[in-house]
Motif scaffolding. Structure first.
Motif, PDB file in Angstrom:
ATOM      1  N   TYR A  32     -18.860 -34.685  33.798  1.00 43.08           N
ATOM      2  CA  TYR A  32     -17.587 -35.182  34.335  1.00 43.08           C
ATOM      3  C   TYR A  32     -16.621 -34.008  34.481  1.00 43.08           C
ATOM      4  N   ALA A  38     -11.502 -41.577  33.894  1.00 44.40           N
ATOM      5  CA  ALA A  38     -11.994 -41.641  32.512  1.00 44.40           C
ATOM      6  C   ALA A  38     -12.301 -43.087  32.140  1.00 44.40           C
ATOM      7  N   GLY A  73     -16.011 -37.030  25.835  1.00 43.21           N
ATOM      8  CA  GLY A  73     -15.332 -37.894  26.805  1.00 43.21           C
ATOM      9  C   GLY A  73     -14.334 -38.810  26.139  1.00 43.21           C
ATOM     10  N   ALA A  75     -11.280 -39.164  26.324  1.00 40.53           N
ATOM     11  CA  ALA A  75     -10.275 -39.785  27.191  1.00 40.53           C
ATOM     12  C   ALA A  75     -10.715 -41.163  27.650  1.00 40.53           C
ATOM     13  N   GLY A  76     -12.025 -41.394  27.675  1.00 44.10           N
ATOM     14  CA  GLY A  76     -12.541 -42.691  28.089  1.00 44.10           C
ATOM     15  C   GLY A  76     -12.314 -43.802  27.089  1.00 44.10           C
ATOM     16  N   HIS A  82      -7.695 -39.964  33.640  1.00 45.21           N
ATOM     17  CA  HIS A  82      -8.729 -39.019  34.019  1.00 45.21           C
ATOM     18  C   HIS A  82      -9.149 -38.190  32.803  1.00 45.21           C
ATOM     19  N   TYR A  83     -10.339 -37.631  32.875  1.00 49.57           N
ATOM     20  CA  TYR A  83     -10.795 -36.744  31.805  1.00 49.57           C
ATOM     21  C   TYR A  83      -9.949 -35.473  31.802  1.00 49.57           C
ATOM     22  N   ASP A  84      -9.849 -34.840  30.641  1.00 52.05           N
ATOM     23  CA  ASP A  84      -8.980 -33.670  30.517  1.00 52.05           C
ATOM     24  C   ASP A  84      -9.749 -32.349  30.444  1.00 52.05           C
TER      25      ASP A  84
END
Length: 216
Positions: A32, A38, A73, A75-76, A82-84
């Motif tokens: 990703y 995310a 992941g 952030a999910g 969104h992913y960082d």
């Protein structure tokens, strides 16, 4: 259910992965990126994943290496849209994805999972914060000493002094330095008998001195 903090994770990750399909990716695969929504949390089953920041010029700063049995992941699992980071497989990997939409029901049914996730997120943020602080305020020798100590302990516990060999480029990305600079510092460490390197491993010979350098 009675569980120590260390066993919460084992129980929780088993719950997260139960009955889910395992996905595979080859080395170099981008799992990703920051422009991806995310919507999944990941559990790595085998291999290794590098979590990176990347500059517009293409330079990478590796914030953390995720190993088998660990989450990534994060952030999910939160409110981020969104992913960082970029998540790149640094070896062939197997992993499981857990949709964010299913986490609430899992947490409601299993309090142990919530405890494990909170602990894991705190540890994850601590690792990232420490890495960024080191990049901002420490010299390359201090950053490299700290990284080597951290890698050795992650592979073998508090008293460990050995780890699988990493390339100079990988080490440079983890401390935001140029590969040539890292090669120079590693040679200095070897000349000073602080470490030894063979084809498969790095062994820390003088842990006390490396700890002193890491604090300088």
């Amino acid at each position: 259910m009675s569980a120590t903090p260390s066993s919460y994770a084992d129980t929780a990750w088993a719950i997260l992965t139960d009955g889910r399909a395992t996905e595979r990716a080859e080395r170099g695969t981008l799992i990703y990126a920051p422009d991806h929504v995310a919507d999944h949390l990941y559990v790595l089953q085998s291999g290794a994943v590098s979590l990176q920041l990347r500059s517009g010029e293409g330079r990478a700063l590796t914030l953390r290496i995720v190993e088998a049995g660990q989450l990534f992941g994060h952030a999910g699992a939160g409110d981020d849209t969104h992913y960082d980071t970029f998540a790149e497989a640094t070896a062939p990997v197997r992993y499981v994805r857990i949709p964010r939409s299913e986490l609430a029901s899992l947490l409601a049914r299993t309090p142990e999972l919530g405890i494990a996730l909170v602990e894991d997120m705190a540890q994850h943020r601590a690792v990232i914060s420490r890495r960024l602080d080191e990049v901002a305020f420490k010299s390359v020798p201090a950053r490299l000493a700290s990284l080597l100590l951290d890698l050795a302990r992650r592979h073998g516990g508090p008293q460990a002094a050995s780890m699988p060999r990493h390339s100079h480029r990988q080490l440079a990305e983890m401390i935001n330095a140029y590969r040539e600079t890292v090669t120079k510092v590693i040679n200095q460490f070897r000349d000073a008998r602080l470490l030894e390197i063979d084809r498969s491993s790095i062994t820390l010979v003088n842990v006390r001195r490396l700890e002193e350098l890491a604090q300088s």
